[in-house]
Design an enzyme around this catalytic site. Sequence first.
Site, PDB file in Angstrom:
ATOM      1  N   ASP A  94       0.850  -1.206   0.000  1.00 17.29           N
ATOM      2  CA  ASP A  94       0.000   0.000   0.000  1.00 17.29           C
ATOM      3  C   ASP A  94       0.877   1.243   0.000  1.00 17.29           C
ATOM      4  O   ASP A  94       2.065   1.182   0.325  1.00 17.29           O
ATOM      5  CB  ASP A  94      -0.921   0.017   1.238  1.00 17.29           C
ATOM      6  CG  ASP A  94      -1.850   1.236   1.232  1.00 17.29           C
ATOM      7  OD1 ASP A  94      -2.523   1.461   0.206  1.00 17.29           O
ATOM      8  OD2 ASP A  94      -1.870   1.982   2.217  1.00 17.29           O
ATOM      9  N   SER A  95       0.262   2.365  -0.327  1.00 16.37           N
ATOM     10  CA  SER A  95       0.993   3.637  -0.300  1.00 16.37           C
ATOM     11  C   SER A  95       1.381   4.025   1.130  1.00 16.37           C
ATOM     12  O   SER A  95       2.272   4.847   1.313  1.00 16.37           O
ATOM     13  CB  SER A  95       0.125   4.738  -0.914  1.00 16.37           C
ATOM     14  OG  SER A  95      -1.102   4.837  -0.217  1.00 16.37           O
TER      15      SER A  95
ATOM     16  N   TYR B  64      -0.636   8.512  -2.826  1.00 15.18           N
ATOM     17  CA  TYR B  64      -0.623   8.139  -4.243  1.00 15.18           C
ATOM     18  C   TYR B  64      -1.836   8.740  -4.962  1.00 15.18           C
ATOM     19  O   TYR B  64      -1.818   8.909  -6.167  1.00 15.18           O
ATOM     20  CB  TYR B  64      -0.699   6.615  -4.388  1.00 15.18           C
ATOM     21  CG  TYR B  64       0.596   5.858  -4.164  1.00 15.18           C
ATOM     22  CD1 TYR B  64       1.702   6.419  -3.534  1.00 15.18           C
ATOM     23  CD2 TYR B  64       0.697   4.542  -4.599  1.00 15.18           C
ATOM     24  CE1 TYR B  64       2.862   5.691  -3.336  1.00 15.18           C
ATOM     25  CE2 TYR B  64       1.860   3.810  -4.416  1.00 15.18           C
ATOM     26  CZ  TYR B  64       2.942   4.388  -3.779  1.00 15.18           C
ATOM     27  OH  TYR B  64       4.089   3.659  -3.592  1.00 15.18           O
TER      28      TYR B  64
ATOM     29  N   ASN C 192      -6.065   1.064  -3.512  1.00 18.81           N
ATOM     30  CA  ASN C 192      -7.012   1.197  -4.630  1.00 18.81           C
ATOM     31  C   ASN C 192      -6.406   2.005  -5.767  1.00 18.81           C
ATOM     32  O   ASN C 192      -6.594   1.684  -6.933  1.00 18.81           O
ATOM     33  CB  ASN C 192      -8.292   1.884  -4.156  1.00 18.81           C
ATOM     34  CG  ASN C 192      -9.148   0.972  -3.316  1.00 18.81           C
ATOM     35  OD1 ASN C 192     -10.123   0.404  -3.791  1.00 18.81           O
ATOM     36  ND2 ASN C 192      -8.791   0.802  -2.053  1.00 18.81           N
ATOM     37  N   THR C 193      -5.674   3.068  -5.404  1.00 14.91           N
ATOM     38  CA  THR C 193      -5.081   3.915  -6.435  1.00 14.91           C
ATOM     39  C   THR C 193      -4.050   3.125  -7.244  1.00 14.91           C
ATOM     40  O   THR C 193      -4.056   3.165  -8.483  1.00 14.91           O
ATOM     41  CB  THR C 193      -4.417   5.151  -5.791  1.00 14.91           C
ATOM     42  OG1 THR C 193      -5.389   5.839  -5.001  1.00 14.91           O
ATOM     43  CG2 THR C 193      -3.853   6.081  -6.833  1.00 14.91           C
TER      44      THR C 193
ATOM     45  N   CYS D  37     -11.331   2.934  -1.454  1.00 19.66           N
ATOM     46  CA  CYS D  37     -10.110   3.528  -0.894  1.00 19.66           C
ATOM     47  C   CYS D  37      -9.818   2.824   0.424  1.00 19.66           C
ATOM     48  O   CYS D  37     -10.741   2.511   1.181  1.00 19.66           O
ATOM     49  CB  CYS D  37     -10.300   5.028  -0.668  1.00 19.66           C
ATOM     50  SG  CYS D  37      -8.897   5.816   0.155  1.00 19.66           S
ATOM     51  N   THR D  38      -8.526   2.592   0.666  1.00 20.21           N
ATOM     52  CA  THR D  38      -8.114   1.842   1.854  1.00 20.21           C
ATOM     53  C   THR D  38      -8.577   2.458   3.169  1.00 20.21           C
ATOM     54  O   THR D  38      -8.755   1.749   4.156  1.00 20.21           O
ATOM     55  CB  THR D  38      -6.578   1.791   1.909  1.00 20.21           C
ATOM     56  OG1 THR D  38      -6.071   3.114   1.695  1.00 20.21           O
ATOM     57  CG2 THR D  38      -6.028   0.829   0.886  1.00 20.21           C
TER      58      THR D  38
END
Length: 276
Positions: free
Chosen positions: A14-15, A46, A78-79, A189-190
Amino acid sequence: MSTSSSRPIIGVFDSGFGGLTVLKALLELIPDADYLYFGDTARLPYGSKSVETVARYAVEAAHFLEAHGAGMLIIACNTATALALDQITAAAHVPVVGVVEPGAEAAAAASRNKKVVVIGTEATVSSHAYKKALENRGLRAWEKACPLLVPLVEEGWIEHPVTEQVARIYLAEAFANGFADADVLVLGCTHYPLLKPLLQRVAPDHVAIVDSAESTARVVSGRLQTLAPTLSPDRQKRSSSRLKFFATDSVEKFQRFGRQFLGQPIEDVLHVDLKE
Ligand code: DGL
């Protein structure tokens, strides 16, 4: 796939901290796996970056997780999934699972009138990845970027009047334009799973919430049963997962922020510096 003492090693990317909501869902469903979690905290968010940048960062992280033994990669962001899943899959040597397809699949199963609202970052919404995945399943989708929700969650304002007001404005705009009767809200979105109770209150009464973290965990569980049938999530004898975390920014901050996303203390964190 890579295993340690016949347990799968699942790499989660993940970001930053948000993907810990996906790890949480994975741990609930697949407790008998080991997990490596990579949070690119030095380079988040991100959600406001270009396809080229997100793809480059995500491929670097995927290589890192593979090099550390991950036998399957979960792109929790998600991005990153929306913008770069194809590039990550092409660069990886192990199975890769993103969050968009599982989220769309769960939405398709939950929606009766085939009209869905998706909320996510600017980048996810601009990519139309969810819209395409939903249209491929015969659904119509309205996508709404909700950029203020990520910083509000990171501020810890989960049950907060400001967050509620912001969510009301976003959802009023989303459940309009011919989508007032959409019957599913996809959390693309996370960070949004933390806001699930608030969003359920704010969304129109008839709306069911689909959490792409939970749907992804179900897909991963299914994949694992195909790849390693002995590791069924509901098998009798469970042993707890080994968790290892990597963060590109402060370890202390990762532990402090990450705890609310994972719902448990975070111990084994290493700082890593990915060279550009
Ligand atoms: N992880 C991102 C996502 O799910 C949200 C945070 C960010 O923008 O980096 O889209």
